[in-house]
Design an enzyme around this catalytic site. Sequence first.
Site, mmCIF file in Angstrom:
data_model
loop_
_atom_site.group_PDB
_atom_site.id
_atom_site.type_symbol
_atom_site.label_atom_id
_atom_site.label_comp_id
_atom_site.label_asym_id
_atom_site.label_seq_id
_atom_site.Cartn_x
_atom_site.Cartn_y
_atom_site.Cartn_z
ATOM 1 N N LYS A 1 -1.402 87.553 71.876
ATOM 2 C CA LYS A 1 -0.068 87.175 71.374
ATOM 3 C C LYS A 1 0.137 87.616 69.919
ATOM 4 O O LYS A 1 -0.786 87.516 69.114
ATOM 5 C CB LYS A 1 0.026 85.639 71.449
ATOM 6 C CG LYS A 1 1.372 85.065 71.149
ATOM 7 C CD LYS A 1 1.296 83.554 71.021
ATOM 8 C CE LYS A 1 0.762 83.142 69.677
ATOM 9 N NZ LYS A 1 0.983 81.768 69.279
ATOM 10 N N LYS B 1 1.161 84.838 63.475
ATOM 11 C CA LYS B 1 1.276 84.855 62.016
ATOM 12 C C LYS B 1 -0.067 85.152 61.372
ATOM 13 O O LYS B 1 -0.137 85.681 60.282
ATOM 14 C CB LYS B 1 1.725 83.463 61.528
ATOM 15 C CG LYS B 1 3.170 83.155 61.800
ATOM 16 C CD LYS B 1 3.498 81.713 61.443
ATOM 17 C CE LYS B 1 4.926 81.372 61.841
ATOM 18 N NZ LYS B 1 5.187 79.939 61.859
ATOM 19 N N LYS C 1 -8.462 76.745 68.700
ATOM 20 C CA LYS C 1 -8.927 76.447 67.332
ATOM 21 C C LYS C 1 -10.378 75.988 67.383
ATOM 22 O O LYS C 1 -11.202 76.379 66.564
ATOM 23 C CB LYS C 1 -8.067 75.342 66.699
ATOM 24 C CG LYS C 1 -6.660 75.788 66.349
ATOM 25 C CD LYS C 1 -6.547 76.117 64.882
ATOM 26 C CE LYS C 1 -5.305 76.881 64.463
ATOM 27 N NZ LYS C 1 -4.150 76.911 65.289
HETATM 28 P P1 TYM Z 1 5.403 77.799 65.961
HETATM 29 O O1 TYM Z 1 5.844 77.564 64.555
HETATM 30 O O2 TYM Z 1 3.987 78.204 66.178
HETATM 31 O O3 TYM Z 1 6.319 78.865 66.653
HETATM 32 C C1 TYM Z 1 7.716 78.752 66.624
HETATM 33 C C2 TYM Z 1 8.318 79.298 67.910
HETATM 34 O O4 TYM Z 1 8.026 80.691 68.049
HETATM 35 C C3 TYM Z 1 7.471 80.928 69.337
HETATM 36 N N1 TYM Z 1 6.526 82.060 69.252
HETATM 37 C C4 TYM Z 1 6.595 83.158 70.022
HETATM 38 N N2 TYM Z 1 7.449 83.523 70.987
HETATM 39 C C5 TYM Z 1 7.253 84.727 71.577
HETATM 40 N N3 TYM Z 1 6.233 85.560 71.250
HETATM 41 C C6 TYM Z 1 5.348 85.230 70.291
HETATM 42 N N4 TYM Z 1 4.358 86.069 69.986
HETATM 43 C C7 TYM Z 1 5.507 83.973 69.618
HETATM 44 N N5 TYM Z 1 4.827 83.349 68.628
HETATM 45 C C8 TYM Z 1 5.465 82.172 68.417
HETATM 46 C C9 TYM Z 1 6.760 79.620 69.692
HETATM 47 O O5 TYM Z 1 6.532 79.497 71.062
HETATM 48 C C10 TYM Z 1 7.751 78.605 69.165
HETATM 49 O O6 TYM Z 1 8.800 78.396 70.090
HETATM 50 N N6 TYM Z 1 4.580 73.281 67.891
HETATM 51 C C11 TYM Z 1 5.637 74.218 67.542
HETATM 52 C C12 TYM Z 1 6.651 73.611 66.577
HETATM 53 C C13 TYM Z 1 7.221 72.323 67.045
HETATM 54 C C14 TYM Z 1 8.151 72.160 68.116
HETATM 55 C C15 TYM Z 1 8.405 70.769 68.181
HETATM 56 C C16 TYM Z 1 8.795 73.054 68.982
HETATM 57 C C17 TYM Z 1 6.952 71.087 66.535
HETATM 58 N N7 TYM Z 1 7.655 70.170 67.217
HETATM 59 C C18 TYM Z 1 9.306 70.224 69.126
HETATM 60 C C19 TYM Z 1 9.675 72.515 69.925
HETATM 61 C C20 TYM Z 1 9.914 71.143 69.992
HETATM 62 C C21 TYM Z 1 5.003 75.422 66.880
HETATM 63 O O7 TYM Z 1 3.932 75.356 66.365
HETATM 64 O O8 TYM Z 1 5.761 76.520 66.852
#
Ligand code: TYM
Length: 328
Positions: free
Chosen positions: A192, A195, A111
């Site tokens: 990757k 979104k 970022k």
């Molecule tokens: P977030 O919302 O960015 O993503 C949610 C989950 O999707 C996975 N992910 C992917 N996996 C495979 N290929 C991809 N291209 C891909 N894009 C996203 C992410 O690795 C994630 O598992 N910080 C976290 C949310 C969070 C969290 C937590 C997770 C907040 N507190 C405690 C686990 C435990 C996040 O931003 O995920």
Amino acid sequence: MKRMLSGIKPTGRVTLGNYIGAIKPFVSYQDEYEMFIFIANLHSMTIYQKPADLRKNTKDLIALYIAAGLDPEKVTLFLQSDVLEHAQLGWYLGCMVSMGELSRMTQYKDKKAKNEVIGAGIFNYPSLMNADILMYDPDFVPVGEDQKQHVELCRDIAERFNSRYSETFKIPEPLVTKVGGRIMDLQNPTKKMSKSDELGKGTIYILDDINISKKKIKSAVTDSDGHIHYDPENKPGISNLLEIYSILANRPIEDLEKQYDGKGYGEFKNDLAEVLGEELEKIQNRYHEIMSGSYLDDILEEGAKKARIIARKKLAKVERKIGITIKK
Ligand code: TYM
């Protein structure tokens, strides 16, 4: 029963990356583990969200969890903001992490590299995430590859707390699926799938028009050697499609390599598009049924009640240990 915990931010539309890297694994674990799955809506505030979009994305995400197969009878589903203890524990843990540690987090560095004005929340994001996790003493945290670094930092902070104040938190393990932990952008398979794909051509959105998603598979960037073989380094496009196919069809990659040996990319992509179409149709039908009902609020309320019981106990324990309460 071992415990698992994970969350997803309700920012933008849910992608095939989120589905394959997180939601689908959650569903596969629910019979074997005690699971806590939440909507990371406090984390979503690190980037400005239009209130109406945030509301819609939150509702969509909870409906999608269920449409994808998570059973609220088995899994505790809740909104992060409904359990106030997360923010409070996040503050304490934020006071235990160094600026250097936070500066090394890839998500923050990415970022920052874009030179945009970024809020302080992005920097301290891992502290809240540490609180989300440590609050529930999970054995495992199932996440995609990109979140592994955060879970590793969480382990360090838990160890630091335990050694400073005595055993309080279980040390959690990140759990990244071998296949599908990092789904790549269909137009640029060295990046990757995310979104925030500007043109949207490289990202498949779970609730999008199914024909559009099938077209995106058919026009995915591959290579010119014409051989369907798994080699992420030299053939990132085909390897990414093989991972997607393998997860959606629940078949090993070697099986697919054998089936498509000597066949063209066109046939392979058409078949994958069909497999994807069927999966999306199932999810979307369930999603529409769920959205037309009115039981999401009840599910979230039930989930928050269960989560709060654990969170209150844990926070009280932490506060006794650190000396912030005057009661012993
Ligand atoms: P977030 O919302 O960015 O993503 C949610 C989950 O999707 C996975 N992910 C992917 N996996 C495979 N290929 C991809 N291209 C891909 N894009 C996203 C992410 O690795 C994630 O598992 N910080 C976290 C949310 C969070 C969290 C937590 C997770 C907040 N507190 C405690 C686990 C435990 C996040 O931003 O995920």
